[in-house]
Design a protein around this motif. Structure first.
Motif, PDB file in Angstrom:
ATOM      1  N   THR A   1       6.738 -18.313  -3.802  1.00  0.00           N
ATOM      2  CA  THR A   1       5.364 -18.441  -3.314  1.00  0.00           C
ATOM      3  C   THR A   1       4.390 -17.806  -4.297  1.00  0.00           C
ATOM      4  O   THR A   1       4.727 -16.837  -4.982  1.00  0.00           O
ATOM      5  N   ARG A   2       3.213 -18.358  -4.385  1.00  0.00           N
ATOM      6  CA  ARG A   2       2.153 -17.783  -5.207  1.00  0.00           C
ATOM      7  C   ARG A   2       0.874 -17.713  -4.379  1.00  0.00           C
ATOM      8  O   ARG A   2       0.410 -18.752  -3.899  1.00  0.00           O
ATOM      9  N   PRO A   3       0.314 -16.521  -4.170  1.00  0.00           N
ATOM     10  CA  PRO A   3       0.832 -15.243  -4.631  1.00  0.00           C
ATOM     11  C   PRO A   3       2.110 -14.843  -3.897  1.00  0.00           C
ATOM     12  O   PRO A   3       2.440 -15.419  -2.872  1.00  0.00           O
ATOM     13  N   VAL A   4       2.794 -13.846  -4.448  1.00  0.00           N
ATOM     14  CA  VAL A   4       4.036 -13.361  -3.849  1.00  0.00           C
ATOM     15  C   VAL A   4       3.744 -12.827  -2.452  1.00  0.00           C
ATOM     16  O   VAL A   4       2.757 -12.127  -2.223  1.00  0.00           O
ATOM     17  N   ARG A   5       4.609 -13.163  -1.496  1.00  0.00           N
ATOM     18  CA  ARG A   5       4.410 -12.741  -0.107  1.00  0.00           C
ATOM     19  C   ARG A   5       5.585 -11.902   0.375  1.00  0.00           C
ATOM     20  O   ARG A   5       6.736 -12.162   0.028  1.00  0.00           O
ATOM     21  N   LEU A   6       5.260 -10.909   1.202  1.00  0.00           N
ATOM     22  CA  LEU A   6       6.293 -10.067   1.808  1.00  0.00           C
ATOM     23  C   LEU A   6       6.937 -10.777   2.987  1.00  0.00           C
ATOM     24  O   LEU A   6       6.286 -11.538   3.704  1.00  0.00           O
ATOM     25  N   THR A   7       8.219 -10.522   3.189  1.00  0.00           N
ATOM     26  CA  THR A   7       8.885 -10.936   4.426  1.00  0.00           C
ATOM     27  C   THR A   7       8.530  -9.922   5.516  1.00  0.00           C
ATOM     28  O   THR A   7       7.879  -8.904   5.255  1.00  0.00           O
ATOM     29  N   ALA A   8       8.957 -10.183   6.732  1.00  0.00           N
ATOM     30  CA  ALA A   8       8.744  -9.219   7.808  1.00  0.00           C
ATOM     31  C   ALA A   8       9.414  -7.886   7.469  1.00  0.00           C
ATOM     32  O   ALA A   8       8.886  -6.804   7.767  1.00  0.00           O
ATOM     33  N   ALA A   9      10.578  -7.957   6.824  1.00  0.00           N
ATOM     34  CA  ALA A   9      11.267  -6.733   6.410  1.00  0.00           C
ATOM     35  C   ALA A   9      10.446  -5.982   5.365  1.00  0.00           C
ATOM     36  O   ALA A   9      10.353  -4.752   5.384  1.00  0.00           O
ATOM     37  N   GLY A  10       9.845  -6.737   4.433  1.00  0.00           N
ATOM     38  CA  GLY A  10       9.005  -6.105   3.421  1.00  0.00           C
ATOM     39  C   GLY A  10       7.790  -5.438   4.024  1.00  0.00           C
ATOM     40  O   GLY A  10       7.404  -4.325   3.628  1.00  0.00           O
ATOM     41  N   ASP A  11       7.176  -6.099   5.019  1.00  0.00           N
ATOM     42  CA  ASP A  11       6.029  -5.507   5.720  1.00  0.00           C
ATOM     43  C   ASP A  11       6.426  -4.194   6.387  1.00  0.00           C
ATOM     44  O   ASP A  11       5.666  -3.229   6.402  1.00  0.00           O
ATOM     45  N   ALA A  12       7.636  -4.168   6.964  1.00  0.00           N
ATOM     46  CA  ALA A  12       8.105  -2.957   7.636  1.00  0.00           C
ATOM     47  C   ALA A  12       8.370  -1.828   6.646  1.00  0.00           C
ATOM     48  O   ALA A  12       8.125  -0.658   6.938  1.00  0.00           O
ATOM     49  N   LEU A  13       8.864  -2.178   5.477  1.00  0.00           N
ATOM     50  CA  LEU A  13       9.231  -1.159   4.493  1.00  0.00           C
ATOM     51  C   LEU A  13       8.039  -0.591   3.744  1.00  0.00           C
ATOM     52  O   LEU A  13       8.052   0.578   3.351  1.00  0.00           O
ATOM     53  N   LEU A  14       6.972  -1.385   3.557  1.00  0.00           N
ATOM     54  CA  LEU A  14       5.880  -0.985   2.673  1.00  0.00           C
ATOM     55  C   LEU A  14       5.251   0.355   3.032  1.00  0.00           C
ATOM     56  O   LEU A  14       5.138   1.232   2.158  1.00  0.00           O
ATOM     57  N   PRO A  15       4.823   0.599   4.277  1.00  0.00           N
ATOM     58  CA  PRO A  15       4.220   1.913   4.562  1.00  0.00           C
ATOM     59  C   PRO A  15       5.192   3.064   4.397  1.00  0.00           C
ATOM     60  O   PRO A  15       4.813   4.151   3.955  1.00  0.00           O
ATOM     61  N   GLU A  16       6.476   2.834   4.711  1.00  0.00           N
ATOM     62  CA  GLU A  16       7.472   3.885   4.528  1.00  0.00           C
ATOM     63  C   GLU A  16       7.688   4.180   3.045  1.00  0.00           C
ATOM     64  O   GLU A  16       7.867   5.335   2.646  1.00  0.00           O
ATOM     65  N   ALA A  17       7.690   3.123   2.228  1.00  0.00           N
ATOM     66  CA  ALA A  17       7.864   3.306   0.787  1.00  0.00           C
ATOM     67  C   ALA A  17       6.703   4.096   0.207  1.00  0.00           C
ATOM     68  O   ALA A  17       6.895   4.999  -0.630  1.00  0.00           O
ATOM     69  N   ARG A  18       5.492   3.776   0.655  1.00  0.00           N
ATOM     70  CA  ARG A  18       4.318   4.516   0.162  1.00  0.00           C
ATOM     71  C   ARG A  18       4.407   5.988   0.535  1.00  0.00           C
ATOM     72  O   ARG A  18       4.103   6.867  -0.273  1.00  0.00           O
ATOM     73  N   ARG A  19       4.812   6.257   1.780  1.00  0.00           N
ATOM     74  CA  ARG A  19       4.923   7.650   2.207  1.00  0.00           C
ATOM     75  C   ARG A  19       5.994   8.391   1.411  1.00  0.00           C
ATOM     76  O   ARG A  19       5.829   9.558   1.051  1.00  0.00           O
ATOM     77  N   THR A  20       7.101   7.728   1.141  1.00  0.00           N
ATOM     78  CA  THR A  20       8.181   8.358   0.383  1.00  0.00           C
ATOM     79  C   THR A  20       7.730   8.692  -1.031  1.00  0.00           C
ATOM     80  O   THR A  20       7.974   9.794  -1.544  1.00  0.00           O
ATOM     81  N   LEU A  21       7.052   7.756  -1.682  1.00  0.00           N
ATOM     82  CA  LEU A  21       6.574   7.984  -3.052  1.00  0.00           C
ATOM     83  C   LEU A  21       5.530   9.096  -3.068  1.00  0.00           C
ATOM     84  O   LEU A  21       5.524   9.930  -3.983  1.00  0.00           O
ATOM     85  N   ALA A  22       4.646   9.116  -2.067  1.00  0.00           N
ATOM     86  CA  ALA A  22       3.633  10.168  -2.002  1.00  0.00           C
ATOM     87  C   ALA A  22       4.283  11.529  -1.807  1.00  0.00           C
ATOM     88  O   ALA A  22       3.883  12.527  -2.412  1.00  0.00           O
ATOM     89  N   ALA A  23       5.330  11.580  -0.952  1.00  0.00           N
ATOM     90  CA  ALA A  23       6.021  12.843  -0.709  1.00  0.00           C
ATOM     91  C   ALA A  23       6.740  13.324  -1.969  1.00  0.00           C
ATOM     92  O   ALA A  23       6.727  14.509  -2.288  1.00  0.00           O
ATOM     93  N   ALA A  24       7.355  12.393  -2.676  1.00  0.00           N
ATOM     94  CA  ALA A  24       8.054  12.756  -3.918  1.00  0.00           C
ATOM     95  C   ALA A  24       7.074  13.263  -4.960  1.00  0.00           C
ATOM     96  O   ALA A  24       7.332  14.237  -5.678  1.00  0.00           O
ATOM     97  N   ASP A  25       5.911  12.592  -5.054  1.00  0.00           N
ATOM     98  CA  ASP A  25       4.906  13.004  -6.023  1.00  0.00           C
ATOM     99  C   ASP A  25       4.343  14.373  -5.659  1.00  0.00           C
ATOM    100  O   ASP A  25       4.123  15.224  -6.526  1.00  0.00           O
ATOM    101  N   ALA A  26       4.112  14.608  -4.355  1.00  0.00           N
ATOM    102  CA  ALA A  26       3.605  15.906  -3.917  1.00  0.00           C
ATOM    103  C   ALA A  26       4.609  17.016  -4.219  1.00  0.00           C
ATOM    104  O   ALA A  26       4.233  18.114  -4.632  1.00  0.00           O
ATOM    105  N   ALA A  27       5.900  16.728  -4.010  1.00  0.00           N
ATOM    106  CA  ALA A  27       6.936  17.724  -4.304  1.00  0.00           C
ATOM    107  C   ALA A  27       6.966  18.059  -5.797  1.00  0.00           C
ATOM    108  O   ALA A  27       7.064  19.223  -6.197  1.00  0.00           O
ATOM    109  N   ARG A  28       6.857  17.001  -6.608  1.00  0.00           N
ATOM    110  CA  ARG A  28       6.853  17.210  -8.070  1.00  0.00           C
ATOM    111  C   ARG A  28       5.646  18.038  -8.492  1.00  0.00           C
ATOM    112  O   ARG A  28       5.750  18.973  -9.293  1.00  0.00           O
TER     113      ARG A  28
END
Length: 304
Positions: free
Chosen positions: A66-93
């Motif tokens: 697809t163009r543009p690239v689209r998230l699946t329902a699983a991708g939609d579910a993961l996105l906010p968790e992924a952002r929080r994880t990256l933010a937490a890792a960056d804050a720890a660093r």
């Protein structure tokens, strides 16, 4: 069926932070080409990283082809968790590096389009960037109400905007200025020394879009007074607002400091029966949710 995967900085299982970062980049850029350029890798490397993450979570994250690239329902579910994880890792660093007096990682700050007309933001930012060369600083400009949501949701570290009482953020007041009427020199109201809100009932207005804090304030003020106005033109920057007003397209309620000294310049008239002001505040998450870079930037502002 794919189940929502909840991940945290300390429980990422076999997932690599790099793969999560690539996933977020592709979800935000919606293009393999742009996401690969953003992450400084080749597209094949990005594709491999995404497939590896999909294997880890046990489900497809993007709809292929697809163009543009689209998230699946699983991708939609993961996105906010992924952002929080990256933010937490960056804050720890950053927390570890702060002990050593060094800041690194990504620092995201939101500002308003017109901030340079009222505050020396560029000078503050230059001082901060030169003092912390290890930081990747990203400045974004969006409507104030949207930026407050992004700070509250952890997608921005901090922002300079007019804070609302219910934002749930820590607020450092910076400056306030009165809101005045701007009209063309030939407009009938231009002869007045002050204007009342009732004088503006039914007038043609040049306005900023909904979502801007000043637009919300003006809408609320007119609604409370039982007055109406006609939106002749809606634009997204103050320079164009002032130009259109000076040309006679309509009147506008603008911060007093936004007279750009253009020729012909609009006539600025105080309001007689309403005290409206545009405030600029520094807003950031409360307590430990504020990143080390945010706290260091706050120190710069407080020293000024």
């Amino acid at each position: 069926m794919f189940e929502m995967v909840s991940i945290s900085a300390r429980d990422t299982g076999g997932m690599e932070l790099r793969n999560l970062r690539h996933f977020v980049a592709l979800a935000e850029e919606r293009s393999f080409t742009r996401a690969a350029a953003r992450e400084l890798i080749v597209q094949s490397g990005l594709s491999t990283s995404i497939r590896s993450l999909e294997k880890d979570v046990g489900g497809l994250l993007f709809i292929r082809g697809t163009r543009p690239v689209r998230l699946t329902a699983a991708g939609d579910a993961l996105l906010p968790e992924a952002r929080r994880t990256l933010a937490a890792a960056d804050a720890a660093r950053q927390a570890v590096q702060q002990v050593e007096g060094v800041l690194s990682g990504r620092f995201t700050i939101g500002t308003m389009d017109s901030i340079g007309h009222t505050l020396p933001f560029s000078a503050w930012l230059a001082e901060f960037a030169l003092a912390h060369p290890g930081l990747e600083i990203v400045v974004t400009q969006q409507p104030a109400l949207r930026m407050a949501e992004l700070v509250a949701g952890g997608e921005l570290d901090c922002a300079l905007l007019p804070a609302t009482r219910d934002a749930g953020l820590t607020v450092l007041p910076l400056i306030s200025e009165p809101i005045v009427l701007a009209c063309a020199p030939g407009h009938p109201l231009a002869r007045k020394r002050t204007v009342r809100l009732a004088d503006l009932d039914g007038e043609r207005f040049v306005e900023t879009p909904p979502g801007w804090a000043i637009r919300a304030l003006i809408d609320e003020t007119f609604d409370a007074a039982g007055l109406s106005r006609r939106i002749a033109c809606e634009v997204t920057d103050w320079t164009t607002v002032v130009d259109l007003v000076a040309a006679g397209v309509g009147v506008a309620l603008i911060p007093e400091g936004l007279n750009f000294a253009r020729l012909p310049s609009p006539r600025l008239i105080p309001l007689a029966d309403a005290h409206l002001e545009r405030r600029l505040d520094f807003v950031y998450p409360a307590g430990p949710a504020a990143s080390p870079a945010t706290r260091r930037f706050l120190a710069v502002l407080e020293s000024r």
